[in-house]
Design a protein around this motif. Structure first.
Motif, PDB file in Angstrom:
ATOM      1  N   VAL A 154       0.865  -1.180   0.000  1.00 32.61           N
ATOM      2  CA  VAL A 154       0.000   0.000   0.000  1.00 32.61           C
ATOM      3  C   VAL A 154       0.903   1.231   0.000  1.00 32.61           C
ATOM      4  O   VAL A 154       1.723   1.394   0.904  1.00 32.61           O
ATOM      5  N   ALA A 155       0.772   2.069  -1.011  1.00 35.83           N
ATOM      6  CA  ALA A 155       1.621   3.253  -1.130  1.00 35.83           C
ATOM      7  C   ALA A 155       0.791   4.512  -0.906  1.00 35.83           C
ATOM      8  O   ALA A 155      -0.234   4.725  -1.566  1.00 35.83           O
ATOM      9  N   LEU A 156       1.240   5.340   0.015  1.00 32.90           N
ATOM     10  CA  LEU A 156       0.523   6.559   0.400  1.00 32.90           C
ATOM     11  C   LEU A 156       1.258   7.775  -0.145  1.00 32.90           C
ATOM     12  O   LEU A 156       2.433   8.002   0.163  1.00 32.90           O
ATOM     13  N   HIS A 157       0.550   8.551  -0.949  1.00 29.62           N
ATOM     14  CA  HIS A 157       1.176   9.684  -1.632  1.00 29.62           C
ATOM     15  C   HIS A 157       1.363  10.881  -0.698  1.00 29.62           C
ATOM     16  O   HIS A 157       0.878  10.899   0.442  1.00 29.62           O
ATOM     17  N   GLY A 158       2.048  11.884  -1.194  1.00 27.53           N
ATOM     18  CA  GLY A 158       2.336  13.070  -0.400  1.00 27.53           C
ATOM     19  C   GLY A 158       1.366  14.202  -0.659  1.00 27.53           C
ATOM     20  O   GLY A 158       0.335  14.047  -1.328  1.00 27.53           O
ATOM     21  N   PHE A 159       1.714  15.367  -0.133  1.00 30.15           N
ATOM     22  CA  PHE A 159       0.911  16.567  -0.303  1.00 30.15           C
ATOM     23  C   PHE A 159       1.307  17.223  -1.620  1.00 30.15           C
ATOM     24  O   PHE A 159       1.970  18.257  -1.669  1.00 30.15           O
ATOM     25  N   GLY A 160       0.909  16.595  -2.705  1.00 29.98           N
ATOM     26  CA  GLY A 160       1.270  17.075  -4.026  1.00 29.98           C
ATOM     27  C   GLY A 160       0.096  17.000  -4.973  1.00 29.98           C
ATOM     28  O   GLY A 160      -0.819  16.191  -4.797  1.00 29.98           O
ATOM     29  N   PHE A 218       3.510   7.899  -7.803  1.00 34.65           N
ATOM     30  CA  PHE A 218       3.994   6.520  -7.726  1.00 34.65           C
ATOM     31  C   PHE A 218       3.957   5.784  -9.062  1.00 34.65           C
ATOM     32  O   PHE A 218       4.094   4.561  -9.080  1.00 34.65           O
ATOM     33  N   LEU A 219       3.774   6.483 -10.163  1.00 34.63           N
ATOM     34  CA  LEU A 219       3.703   5.805 -11.451  1.00 34.63           C
ATOM     35  C   LEU A 219       4.941   4.949 -11.741  1.00 34.63           C
ATOM     36  O   LEU A 219       4.815   3.809 -12.207  1.00 34.63           O
ATOM     37  N   PRO A 220       6.168   5.442 -11.484  1.00 33.32           N
ATOM     38  CA  PRO A 220       7.329   4.576 -11.711  1.00 33.32           C
ATOM     39  C   PRO A 220       7.283   3.309 -10.859  1.00 33.32           C
ATOM     40  O   PRO A 220       7.627   2.220 -11.321  1.00 33.32           O
ATOM     41  N   LEU A 221       6.849   3.442  -9.607  1.00 32.58           N
ATOM     42  CA  LEU A 221       6.740   2.295  -8.717  1.00 32.58           C
ATOM     43  C   LEU A 221       5.647   1.349  -9.191  1.00 32.58           C
ATOM     44  O   LEU A 221       5.823   0.119  -9.182  1.00 32.58           O
ATOM     45  N   PHE A 231       6.912  -0.597 -12.120  1.00 36.47           N
ATOM     46  CA  PHE A 231       8.005  -1.495 -11.734  1.00 36.47           C
ATOM     47  C   PHE A 231       7.474  -2.717 -10.990  1.00 36.47           C
ATOM     48  O   PHE A 231       7.861  -3.854 -11.283  1.00 36.47           O
ATOM     49  N   LEU A 232       6.584  -2.502 -10.020  1.00 35.72           N
ATOM     50  CA  LEU A 232       6.058  -3.624  -9.245  1.00 35.72           C
ATOM     51  C   LEU A 232       5.123  -4.492 -10.073  1.00 35.72           C
ATOM     52  O   LEU A 232       5.028  -5.706  -9.847  1.00 35.72           O
ATOM     53  N   ALA A 233       4.443  -3.902 -11.054  1.00 31.31           N
ATOM     54  CA  ALA A 233       3.565  -4.678 -11.932  1.00 31.31           C
ATOM     55  C   ALA A 233       4.377  -5.711 -12.709  1.00 31.31           C
ATOM     56  O   ALA A 233       3.929  -6.851 -12.905  1.00 31.31           O
ATOM     57  N   GLU A 234       5.566  -5.331 -13.142  1.00 31.49           N
ATOM     58  CA  GLU A 234       6.433  -6.265 -13.862  1.00 31.49           C
ATOM     59  C   GLU A 234       6.863  -7.434 -12.979  1.00 31.49           C
ATOM     60  O   GLU A 234       7.105  -8.538 -13.458  1.00 31.49           O
ATOM     61  N   LYS A 235       6.931  -7.197 -11.678  1.00 27.47           N
ATOM     62  CA  LYS A 235       7.340  -8.232 -10.737  1.00 27.47           C
ATOM     63  C   LYS A 235       6.143  -8.959 -10.116  1.00 27.47           C
ATOM     64  O   LYS A 235       6.323  -9.756  -9.197  1.00 27.47           O
ATOM     65  N   LYS A 236       4.946  -8.649 -10.610  1.00 30.28           N
ATOM     66  CA  LYS A 236       3.714  -9.299 -10.126  1.00 30.28           C
ATOM     67  C   LYS A 236       3.500  -9.056  -8.630  1.00 30.28           C
ATOM     68  O   LYS A 236       3.003  -9.914  -7.909  1.00 30.28           O
ATOM     69  N   ILE A 237       3.872  -7.868  -8.164  1.00 30.73           N
ATOM     70  CA  ILE A 237       3.652  -7.492  -6.772  1.00 30.73           C
ATOM     71  C   ILE A 237       2.410  -6.609  -6.711  1.00 30.73           C
ATOM     72  O   ILE A 237       2.326  -5.596  -7.406  1.00 30.73           O
ATOM     73  N   GLU A 238       1.447  -7.001  -5.903  1.00 26.02           N
ATOM     74  CA  GLU A 238       0.190  -6.270  -5.824  1.00 26.02           C
ATOM     75  C   GLU A 238       0.391  -4.931  -5.119  1.00 26.02           C
ATOM     76  O   GLU A 238       0.997  -4.852  -4.051  1.00 26.02           O
ATOM     77  N   GLY A 276      22.830  13.973  -3.778  1.00 24.02           N
ATOM     78  CA  GLY A 276      22.445  14.897  -4.836  1.00 24.02           C
ATOM     79  C   GLY A 276      20.999  14.806  -5.290  1.00 24.02           C
ATOM     80  O   GLY A 276      20.601  15.514  -6.212  1.00 24.02           O
ATOM     81  N   VAL A 277      20.215  13.960  -4.656  1.00 29.23           N
ATOM     82  CA  VAL A 277      18.824  13.740  -5.078  1.00 29.23           C
ATOM     83  C   VAL A 277      17.895  14.705  -4.348  1.00 29.23           C
ATOM     84  O   VAL A 277      18.089  15.011  -3.174  1.00 29.23           O
ATOM     85  N   GLY A 278      16.849  15.174  -5.053  1.00 29.89           N
ATOM     86  CA  GLY A 278      15.861  16.062  -4.474  1.00 29.89           C
ATOM     87  C   GLY A 278      14.700  15.297  -3.864  1.00 29.89           C
ATOM     88  O   GLY A 278      14.821  14.123  -3.510  1.00 29.89           O
ATOM     89  N   HIS A 279      13.561  15.954  -3.783  1.00 26.66           N
ATOM     90  CA  HIS A 279      12.402  15.376  -3.095  1.00 26.66           C
ATOM     91  C   HIS A 279      11.767  14.226  -3.873  1.00 26.66           C
ATOM     92  O   HIS A 279      11.358  13.229  -3.278  1.00 26.66           O
ATOM     93  N   ALA A 280      11.668  14.363  -5.183  1.00 26.31           N
ATOM     94  CA  ALA A 280      10.979  13.358  -6.003  1.00 26.31           C
ATOM     95  C   ALA A 280      11.922  12.197  -6.322  1.00 26.31           C
ATOM     96  O   ALA A 280      12.389  12.024  -7.447  1.00 26.31           O
ATOM     97  N   ILE A 281      12.169  11.376  -5.344  1.00 24.40           N
ATOM     98  CA  ILE A 281      13.145  10.283  -5.468  1.00 24.40           C
ATOM     99  C   ILE A 281      12.822   9.360  -6.628  1.00 24.40           C
ATOM    100  O   ILE A 281      13.711   8.973  -7.405  1.00 24.40           O
ATOM    101  N   LEU A 282      11.566   8.980  -6.782  1.00 21.52           N
ATOM    102  CA  LEU A 282      11.205   7.979  -7.787  1.00 21.52           C
ATOM    103  C   LEU A 282      11.261   8.511  -9.211  1.00 21.52           C
ATOM    104  O   LEU A 282      11.083   7.742 -10.160  1.00 21.52           O
TER     105      LEU A 282
END
Length: 234
Positions: free
Chosen positions: A18-24, A31-34, A37-44, A205-211
């Motif tokens: 279960v992925a909980l988004h931010g104040f955006g 979470f589109l990249p996630l 990515f998880l769909a390819e690995k068959k992770i619900e 060197g990474v900002g807020h939007a890690i994914l």
């Protein structure tokens, strides 16, 4: 007896992320990249929407929290193993849920325990992904109502202390150049979390939007999947 054991082995417990988004403005699209990515690995994966930017009256912080709680409660009633991922504000909510609900693992991405720029949280990530095609659809990510800022602050203030009660395995990822949530925030909360298995990964060197980072996103996604699969232990 052996038939019974064989049957149990063929029916392992269901694991749900279960992925909980931010104040955006992008909400679950963060979470589109996630998701891909998880769909390819068959992770619900389940992505609850915590607030409605098109409803200016959606200003009850308890409702924002409740929308996440209901998903975890429903999965728990189904005897599923729940793994929580929380980004920014969603990280604070996820830590709260891990403290009070049966959660197997917790993954925090730039959690907003101490915010330094609320405007960035709502606007910067959307602007990051501007493109000619998206400009033709200006309402794809509507601006957040002005009153939502205080709701975000209330959510964080209500829940941030619960991290000290988290005892499930925890992994935190935070960029050292985060312009919205200072990396020191995660360093401090990491020390306070009492879980025996916990890890803090700093992304240089990474900002807020890690994914969505052009360099580290792939590494972050593989690290998240490895932690979910039990390939990473702290």
């Amino acid at each position: 007896m052996f038939e019974f054991l064989k049957s149990k082995k063929q029916n392992p417990r269901r694991t749900v992320v279960v992925a909980l988004h931010g104040f955006g403005r992008r909400r679950t699209d963060e979470f589109l990249p996630l998701k891909n990515f998880l769909a390819e690995k068959k992770i619900e994966l389940i992505l609850p929407e915590l607030f409605n930017p098109r409803n200016p009256q959606d200003v009850d912080p308890q409702k924002w929290i409740q929308r996440a709680e209901e998903v975890v409660d429903e999965l728990s009633a189904q005897n599923a193993d729940v793994i929580l991922i929380g980004f920014s504000m969603g990280g604070v909510i996820a830590a709260h849920l891990a403290a009070v609900k049966p959660v197997k693992k917790l993954i925090l991405l730039a959690p907003a325990f101490n915010y330094i720029n609320v405007g960035n949280a709502a606007d910067l990530i959307t602007g990051w992904f501007s493109s000619p095609n998206k400009k033709e659809q200006p309402d794809q990510y509507p601006p957040l109502p002005a009153d939502f800022t205080s709701v975000f602050m209330n959510v964080v203030d209500l829940l941030k202390q619960d991290a000290v009660l988290v005892d499930c395995p925890v992994m935190i990822l935070h960029g050292t150049e985060d312009e919205t949530i200072a990396v020191s925030s995660s360093r401090k909360i990491y020390k306070k979390i009492p879980a025996a298995q916990k890890g803090l990964i700093l992304l240089e060197g990474v900002g807020h939007a890690i994914l969505d980072d052009p360099v580290y996103a792939s590494m972050a996604l593989h690290t998240i999947a490895a932690f979910i699969d039990g390939q990473i232990h702290f």
